[in-house]
Write a protein that holds these residues in place. Structure first.
Motif, PDB file in Angstrom:
ATOM      1  N   VAL A   1       0.818  -1.210   0.000  1.00  0.00           N
ATOM      2  CA  VAL A   1       0.000   0.000   0.000  1.00  0.00           C
ATOM      3  C   VAL A   1       0.856   1.266   0.000  1.00  0.00           C
ATOM      4  O   VAL A   1       0.299   2.363   0.127  1.00  0.00           O
ATOM      5  N   ASN A   2       2.141   1.144  -0.126  1.00  0.00           N
ATOM      6  CA  ASN A   2       3.011   2.305   0.006  1.00  0.00           C
ATOM      7  C   ASN A   2       2.729   3.361  -1.056  1.00  0.00           C
ATOM      8  O   ASN A   2       2.761   4.562  -0.786  1.00  0.00           O
ATOM      9  N   GLU A   3       2.468   2.934  -2.287  1.00  0.00           N
ATOM     10  CA  GLU A   3       2.210   3.899  -3.360  1.00  0.00           C
ATOM     11  C   GLU A   3       0.990   4.760  -3.048  1.00  0.00           C
ATOM     12  O   GLU A   3       1.003   5.985  -3.250  1.00  0.00           O
ATOM     13  N   ASN A   4      -0.056   4.136  -2.532  1.00  0.00           N
ATOM     14  CA  ASN A   4      -1.245   4.908  -2.174  1.00  0.00           C
ATOM     15  C   ASN A   4      -0.988   5.815  -0.975  1.00  0.00           C
ATOM     16  O   ASN A   4      -1.534   6.926  -0.894  1.00  0.00           O
ATOM     17  N   LEU A   5      -0.176   5.369  -0.050  1.00  0.00           N
ATOM     18  CA  LEU A   5       0.150   6.200   1.102  1.00  0.00           C
ATOM     19  C   LEU A   5       0.967   7.420   0.686  1.00  0.00           C
ATOM     20  O   LEU A   5       0.786   8.511   1.243  1.00  0.00           O
ATOM     21  N   ILE A   6       1.859   7.264  -0.296  1.00  0.00           N
ATOM     22  CA  ILE A   6       2.612   8.412  -0.803  1.00  0.00           C
ATOM     23  C   ILE A   6       1.665   9.419  -1.450  1.00  0.00           C
ATOM     24  O   ILE A   6       1.788  10.640  -1.250  1.00  0.00           O
ATOM     25  N   GLN A   7       0.693   8.925  -2.201  1.00  0.00           N
ATOM     26  CA  GLN A   7      -0.294   9.829  -2.800  1.00  0.00           C
ATOM     27  C   GLN A   7      -1.077  10.571  -1.721  1.00  0.00           C
ATOM     28  O   GLN A   7      -1.366  11.769  -1.855  1.00  0.00           O
TER      29      GLN A   7
ATOM     30  N   ASP B   1      -0.005  11.294   1.300  1.00  0.00           N
ATOM     31  CA  ASP B   1       0.890  12.290   1.905  1.00  0.00           C
ATOM     32  C   ASP B   1       1.008  13.540   1.033  1.00  0.00           C
ATOM     33  O   ASP B   1       1.022  14.675   1.545  1.00  0.00           O
ATOM     34  N   LEU B   2       1.098  13.365  -0.290  1.00  0.00           N
ATOM     35  CA  LEU B   2       1.167  14.515  -1.196  1.00  0.00           C
ATOM     36  C   LEU B   2      -0.124  15.318  -1.157  1.00  0.00           C
ATOM     37  O   LEU B   2      -0.102  16.552  -1.173  1.00  0.00           O
ATOM     38  N   LEU B   3      -1.261  14.607  -1.113  1.00  0.00           N
ATOM     39  CA  LEU B   3      -2.548  15.311  -1.020  1.00  0.00           C
ATOM     40  C   LEU B   3      -2.641  16.082   0.295  1.00  0.00           C
ATOM     41  O   LEU B   3      -3.165  17.209   0.333  1.00  0.00           O
ATOM     42  N   THR B   4      -2.121  15.505   1.371  1.00  0.00           N
ATOM     43  CA  THR B   4      -2.118  16.181   2.667  1.00  0.00           C
ATOM     44  C   THR B   4      -1.233  17.419   2.637  1.00  0.00           C
ATOM     45  O   THR B   4      -1.567  18.465   3.201  1.00  0.00           O
ATOM     46  N   GLN B   5      -0.072  17.310   1.942  1.00  0.00           N
ATOM     47  CA  GLN B   5       0.830  18.463   1.818  1.00  0.00           C
ATOM     48  C   GLN B   5       0.149  19.619   1.093  1.00  0.00           C
ATOM     49  O   GLN B   5       0.242  20.778   1.514  1.00  0.00           O
ATOM     50  N   LYS B   6      -0.570  19.313  -0.004  1.00  0.00           N
ATOM     51  CA  LYS B   6      -1.285  20.363  -0.736  1.00  0.00           C
ATOM     52  C   LYS B   6      -2.378  20.979   0.124  1.00  0.00           C
ATOM     53  O   LYS B   6      -2.617  22.197   0.075  1.00  0.00           O
ATOM     54  N   THR B   7      -3.045  20.148   0.898  1.00  0.00           N
ATOM     55  CA  THR B   7      -4.122  20.659   1.765  1.00  0.00           C
ATOM     56  C   THR B   7      -3.563  21.597   2.818  1.00  0.00           C
ATOM     57  O   THR B   7      -4.130  22.671   3.081  1.00  0.00           O
ATOM     58  N   LEU B   8      -2.447  21.249   3.423  1.00  0.00           N
ATOM     59  CA  LEU B   8      -1.832  22.118   4.429  1.00  0.00           C
ATOM     60  C   LEU B   8      -1.370  23.438   3.818  1.00  0.00           C
ATOM     61  O   LEU B   8      -1.499  24.505   4.435  1.00  0.00           O
ATOM     62  N   ALA B   9      -0.839  23.346   2.597  1.00  0.00           N
ATOM     63  CA  ALA B   9      -0.373  24.571   1.942  1.00  0.00           C
ATOM     64  C   ALA B   9      -1.536  25.485   1.595  1.00  0.00           C
ATOM     65  O   ALA B   9      -1.452  26.714   1.751  1.00  0.00           O
ATOM     66  N   SER B  10      -2.648  24.929   1.131  1.00  0.00           N
ATOM     67  CA  SER B  10      -3.798  25.762   0.743  1.00  0.00           C
ATOM     68  C   SER B  10      -4.539  26.310   1.955  1.00  0.00           C
ATOM     69  O   SER B  10      -5.095  27.405   1.903  1.00  0.00           O
ATOM     70  N   PHE B  11      -4.548  25.580   3.016  1.00  0.00           N
ATOM     71  CA  PHE B  11      -5.282  26.017   4.197  1.00  0.00           C
ATOM     72  C   PHE B  11      -4.477  26.997   5.038  1.00  0.00           C
ATOM     73  O   PHE B  11      -4.980  28.040   5.452  1.00  0.00           O
ATOM     74  N   TYR B  12      -3.253  26.615   5.344  1.00  0.00           N
ATOM     75  CA  TYR B  12      -2.481  27.372   6.323  1.00  0.00           C
ATOM     76  C   TYR B  12      -1.174  27.923   5.758  1.00  0.00           C
ATOM     77  O   TYR B  12      -0.400  28.537   6.502  1.00  0.00           O
TER      78      TYR B  12
END
Length: 655
Positions: free
Chosen positions: A109-115, A117-128
């Motif tokens: 499941v590592n490939e999906n977990l990397i995706q 993490d990237l989605l979480t990074q974009k969310t943090l950047a757009s929010f805060y």
């Protein structure tokens, strides 16, 4: 001769002549206080009335208090008795589960977990406007799933796609819709829709941190749905070492005395004293030296930093036949400390039956327990919720065990499961699913009261010596020193056990005793006196039956005076022979019409009212026969009934 005649006249059962005689006999002979006063004061009406009122009032108070007593009995009241059992010289040590709070990144499941993490990074950047560092989304350590399996599980399905449209959004203050541009709403959440996409709502949170963790966990559960929540770990060298030292009662633990498994959220876990059948885990003396002592290593290189921000160890103390539920129980231990946990065993025994519903082993519960060796309320609630999930959502919740043939939820196969799950969860918390009603408490519950204290360990002056000894003893080769080590001491505070028993307040014996006390209070008598009252009631019933029978026979006699032939026959015996007083009274009451004397007692011949004409004095054994053909109409609706004398010494026609 006279005595024999008296015995012959005396019946087998003699009864009272009237109700007054019966009541008089009862008052004169009963052992109930106050009853004799009703009989001996018969000449003083004021005293008789006073004692009658007092007697009735006593009966009223007695039955009122009796009703309160019986109502209390049928309410099945209970009390709790707390006892400290000190008889046992040896106690069995409970099971202890320790996890390192560092779940692996599996290659499946590592490939999906990397995706994610990237989605979480974009969310943090757009929010805060927060740019995640490399430690958050860099190249984490990946573990091959096949390497830690106790047995090969075969092929795992890799056909999973992350759903990026389920994203965090700023919401209005009521959490019902996205906030407009330029308006910073107080809530943060993500949208969930049903399978058809028609019914949608926002799962909102007041805290952005909570919203981020729940949103990340929701995606994580979908990704991990192909892997079991717990995996039995094989004892291989490539597994990370977590427990560096284990001692119980001053002796080293062997590998056969604990089991290893991996939890999808809490990481590598060890359960000590899993089955409790080994004499090694018996406790005879309280104190730190005679308990379980562990030295564990906290892995600072967290594999999934966005899933959990906690570093250290998670400890749960539970019964040996109970599966550890780390997501619902236990507490965390920080690294660089020594935590001493003293435990006290508690046992609760419920009565069950009419005093409250409880279950001995869960066999009488209509919910099939999933992956549980013993019945507990928590295991029943998890099984009930999973049953509702499978019925309404078509798949199972990841944190609860699955029945055979079912599968965990993910939004690729079950698009609306998140919408369904959170709806059911709200209903479950509001007790609307019926699980709490279907899962009774266990009739015998055992739990452990914990109290803990924490101190810095090892102290700076002895840190080098401690680490050196760990290296020689346990092959410890860490580089972070005390910052990654924790010492955990678990021991009995006392060998005694606190036992709480549910005891019935109002038993049958207590009810009878209280009834006797009330009877003695108001009447000063005993149970035999109650038998006297019962006898009086039975005599009254018998008297009523006798009078009713006499009345019924009299009615039959009057009804049979006129037959179809119009004849009536009776016999005058000695006891019915008129005496002189009856004769005088009869003469005074007779009337003479046409020289014929008749008694004006009304009777009916055929359908006409007639007057009976009887002689004043008749010899013993005389039989009278009514002659309807000699009747005469006397007017005023009366007919004269004629009688013919049979079997008399000197027969004569008295018509």
């Amino acid at each position: 001769m006279a005595k024999a005649e008296a015995e012959q006249q005396e019946g087998l059962i003699e009864f009272y002549d009237s109700f007054m005689d019966m009541f008089q006999f009862f008052c004169n002979n009963t052992t109930i206080h106050g009853s004799i006063r009703l009989a001996c004061t018969s000449r003083n009406k004021m005293k008789t009335t006073f004692w009658a009122v007092l007697y009735v009032s006593s009966f009223g108070m007695f039955y009122w208090q009796m009703s309160l007593l019986t109502a209390q009995y049928w309410s099945y009241p209970v009390t709790l008795n707390v006892n400290t059992s000190t008889n046992a010289k040896v106690r069995s040590f409970p099971a202890v589960t320790v996890c390192n709070l560092n779940p692996y990144r599996f290659d499946v499941v590592n490939e999906n977990l990397i995706q994610l993490d990237l989605l979480t990074q974009k969310t943090l950047a757009s929010f805060y406007g927060f740019e995640a560092t490399k430690s958050v989304h860099g190249e984490p350590q990946v573990t091959a799933l096949e390497d830690i399996l106790e047995e090969s599980r075969g092929h795992f399905n890799n056909s999973f796609q992350l759903e990026p449209h389920i994203k965090l959004e700023r919401l209005t203050d009521d959490g019902s819709r996205p906030a407009t541009r330029g308006h910073h709403g107080s809530r943060v959440g993500f949208q969930l829709c049903d399978t058809r996409g028609g019914d949608c709502y926002y799962k909102s949170y007041w805290s952005g941190v909570d919203a981020l963790q729940e949103w990340y966990l929701f995606h994580f559960l979908n990704i991990m749905s192909r892997i079991p929540i717990t995996i039995n770990m094989a004892d291989k060298k490539n597994t990370t070492s977590f427990v560096h030292d284990c001692q119980y009662n001053g002796r080293r633990c062997s590998k056969s005395e604990y089991v290893k498994f991996h939890h999808a959220v809490h990481g590598s876990c060890y359960t000590f004293n899993n089955n409790g059948s080994i004499a090694f885990w018996k406790a005879a003396t309280p104190g730190v030296k005679y308990g379980l002592s562990l030295i564990v290593r906290a892995d600072q290189n967290v594999h999934l930093p966005l899933l959990s921000s906690t570093v250290g160890a998670r400890v749960m103390i539970h019964n040996r036949d109970q599966s550890p539920t780390m997501e619902h129980g236990g507490f965390d231990v920080r690294p660089g400390t020594e935590t001493s946990i003293n435990i006290q065993k508690n046992q609760m025994n419920w009565l069950g039956g009419s005093y409250g519903r409880c279950s001995e082993d869960g066999k009488d519960v209509d919910i099939k327990l999933l992956n549980s060796d013993s019945y507990t309320v928590q295991a029943c609630l998890h099984s009930c919720f999973q049953e509702e999930m499978l019925q309404h959502c078509g798949c199972g919740y990841y944190f609860h065990p699955l029945p055979p043939g079912a599968e965990h939820c993910n939004y690729n196969k079950h698009p609306g499961w998140g919408h369904c799950f959170f709806k059911l969860q709200d209903m479950f918390m509001e007790h609307k699913l019926g699980c709490f009603a279907r899962c009774p408490k266990s009739c015998q519950e055992t739990w452990y009261t914990l109290s803990a204290g924490t101190a810095q360990w090892p102290r700076p002056l002895s840190e080098e010596l401690t680490l050196r000894l760990l290296h020689l003893k346990c092959k410890y080769n860490g580089t972070s020193g005390r910052k990654e080590l924790s010492r955990i001491n678990i021991f009995f505070q006392e060998i005694s056990q606190v036992e709480t028993n549910e005891v019935a307040i109002m038993t049958v014996e207590k009810l009878l005793s209280d009834m006797g006390s009330l009877w003695g209070l108001w009447f000063g008598s005993s149970a035999l006196s109650a038998a006297e009252v019962i006898e009086l009631i039975l005599d009254t019933v018998a008297m009523c039956l006798i009078l009713a029978n006499k009345r019924w026979n009299q009615d039959r006699l009057e009804a049979s005076t006129c037959t179809s032939e119009g004849s009536y026959t009776t016999e005058i015996t000695e006891d019915r022979k008129p005496n002189e007083e009856d004769a005088e009274e009869s003469r005074a009451m007779t009337q003479n019409r046409g020289g014929i004397t008749f008694d004006p007692t009304a009777c009916r011949c055929h359908t006409r009212v007639a007057a009976e004409s009887l002689p004043d004095i008749l010899p013993t054994g005389t039989r009278l026969r009514r002659n309807p053909f000699a009747e005469r109409d006397l007017g005023d609706g009366l007919n004269e009934c004629a009688w013919t004398v049979d079997h008399a010494p000197h027969s004569r026609d008295v018509s």
